[in-house]
Write a protein that holds these residues in place. Structure first.
Motif, short mmCIF file in Angstrom:
data_model
loop_
_atom_site.label_atom_id
_atom_site.label_comp_id
_atom_site.label_asym_id
_atom_site.label_seq_id
_atom_site.Cartn_x
_atom_site.Cartn_y
_atom_site.Cartn_z
N LEU A 5 -7.88 -11.90 -4.00
CA LEU A 5 -7.58 -12.75 -2.85
C LEU A 5 -8.84 -12.90 -2.02
O LEU A 5 -9.54 -11.93 -1.76
N THR A 6 -9.14 -14.13 -1.63
CA THR A 6 -10.27 -14.37 -0.75
C THR A 6 -9.79 -15.11 0.50
O THR A 6 -8.85 -15.91 0.44
N VAL A 7 -10.45 -14.81 1.60
CA VAL A 7 -10.12 -15.43 2.89
C VAL A 7 -11.42 -15.91 3.53
O VAL A 7 -12.40 -15.17 3.56
N ILE A 8 -11.40 -17.12 4.02
CA ILE A 8 -12.54 -17.68 4.74
C ILE A 8 -12.02 -18.41 5.97
O ILE A 8 -11.02 -19.11 5.90
N GLY A 9 -12.71 -18.21 7.09
CA GLY A 9 -12.30 -18.94 8.29
C GLY A 9 -13.12 -18.54 9.49
O GLY A 9 -13.95 -17.63 9.42
N LEU A 23 1.21 -9.79 2.89
CA LEU A 23 1.19 -9.09 1.61
C LEU A 23 2.26 -8.00 1.56
O LEU A 23 2.93 -7.82 0.54
N ALA A 24 2.43 -7.29 2.66
CA ALA A 24 3.46 -6.24 2.71
C ALA A 24 4.86 -6.84 2.54
O ALA A 24 5.69 -6.30 1.80
N VAL A 25 5.10 -7.96 3.20
CA VAL A 25 6.40 -8.63 3.08
C VAL A 25 6.64 -9.06 1.63
O VAL A 25 7.77 -9.01 1.13
N LEU A 26 5.58 -9.47 0.95
CA LEU A 26 5.68 -9.89 -0.45
C LEU A 26 5.66 -8.72 -1.42
O LEU A 26 5.68 -8.91 -2.64
N MET A 44 -13.35 -12.38 3.64
CA MET A 44 -12.70 -11.15 3.18
C MET A 44 -12.31 -11.33 1.72
O MET A 44 -11.93 -12.42 1.29
N MET A 45 -12.42 -10.24 0.98
CA MET A 45 -11.99 -10.23 -0.42
C MET A 45 -11.13 -9.00 -0.63
O MET A 45 -11.47 -7.90 -0.15
N MET A 46 -10.01 -9.18 -1.30
CA MET A 46 -9.09 -8.08 -1.59
C MET A 46 -8.78 -8.05 -3.08
O MET A 46 -8.68 -9.10 -3.71
N ILE A 47 -8.65 -6.85 -3.61
CA ILE A 47 -8.08 -6.66 -4.94
C ILE A 47 -6.65 -6.21 -4.71
O ILE A 47 -6.40 -5.25 -3.97
N LEU A 48 -5.73 -6.91 -5.33
CA LEU A 48 -4.31 -6.66 -5.10
C LEU A 48 -3.62 -6.21 -6.39
O LEU A 48 -4.05 -6.56 -7.48
N GLU A 49 -2.56 -5.46 -6.20
CA GLU A 49 -1.74 -5.04 -7.33
C GLU A 49 -0.31 -5.45 -7.03
O GLU A 49 0.19 -5.16 -5.93
N GLN A 61 2.35 -20.03 -2.23
CA GLN A 61 2.93 -20.86 -1.17
C GLN A 61 3.07 -20.07 0.13
O GLN A 61 2.77 -20.59 1.22
N GLU A 62 3.52 -18.83 0.03
CA GLU A 62 3.68 -18.01 1.23
C GLU A 62 2.32 -17.71 1.87
O GLU A 62 2.19 -17.72 3.10
N LEU A 63 1.32 -17.45 1.06
CA LEU A 63 -0.02 -17.19 1.61
C LEU A 63 -0.63 -18.46 2.20
O LEU A 63 -1.38 -18.38 3.18
N ASP A 64 -0.29 -19.61 1.64
CA ASP A 64 -0.74 -20.88 2.25
C ASP A 64 -0.16 -21.02 3.65
O ASP A 64 -0.85 -21.45 4.58
#
Length: 89
Positions: A5-9, A23-26, A44-49, A61-64
């Motif tokens: 996951l990447t985030v820019i803003g 992410l916790a809700v998902l 920000m960059m995240m590695i997710l499982e 869609q939820e992250l959008d």
């Protein structure tokens, strides 16, 4: 399944909290996280499982929605696809 996951803003209070809460809700676990501020821009960059049965389109869609609420761009990719796209040579 793992994902990148990447985030820019534009930097502001609450970005990490907002993304982490979504992410916790998902029911997605954050395995690793790195973030930096470049001048006024947050990256920000995240590695997710996540569960292998996770609906990736629904998660996207939820992250959008979260990105729109926070005024940031969130991108998520399957880790295997991310690695294949960024593999050298």
């Amino acid at each position: 399944m793992r994902a990148v996951l990447t985030v820019i803003g534009k930097d502001k209070v609450g970005i990490v909290a907002g993304v982490s809460q979504s992410l916790a809700v998902l029911n997605i676990n954050i395995v690793d996280i790195t973030q930096t501020i470049m001048q006024d821009y947050f990256t920000m960059m995240m590695i997710l499982e996540m569960n292998g049965q996770s609906n990736f389109d629904y998660i996207r869609q939820e992250l959008d929605k979260t990105g729109q609420q926070l005024g940031i761009k969130i991108s998520i990719q399957n880790e295997e696809i991310f690695n294949a796209m960024h593999k050298l040579g």
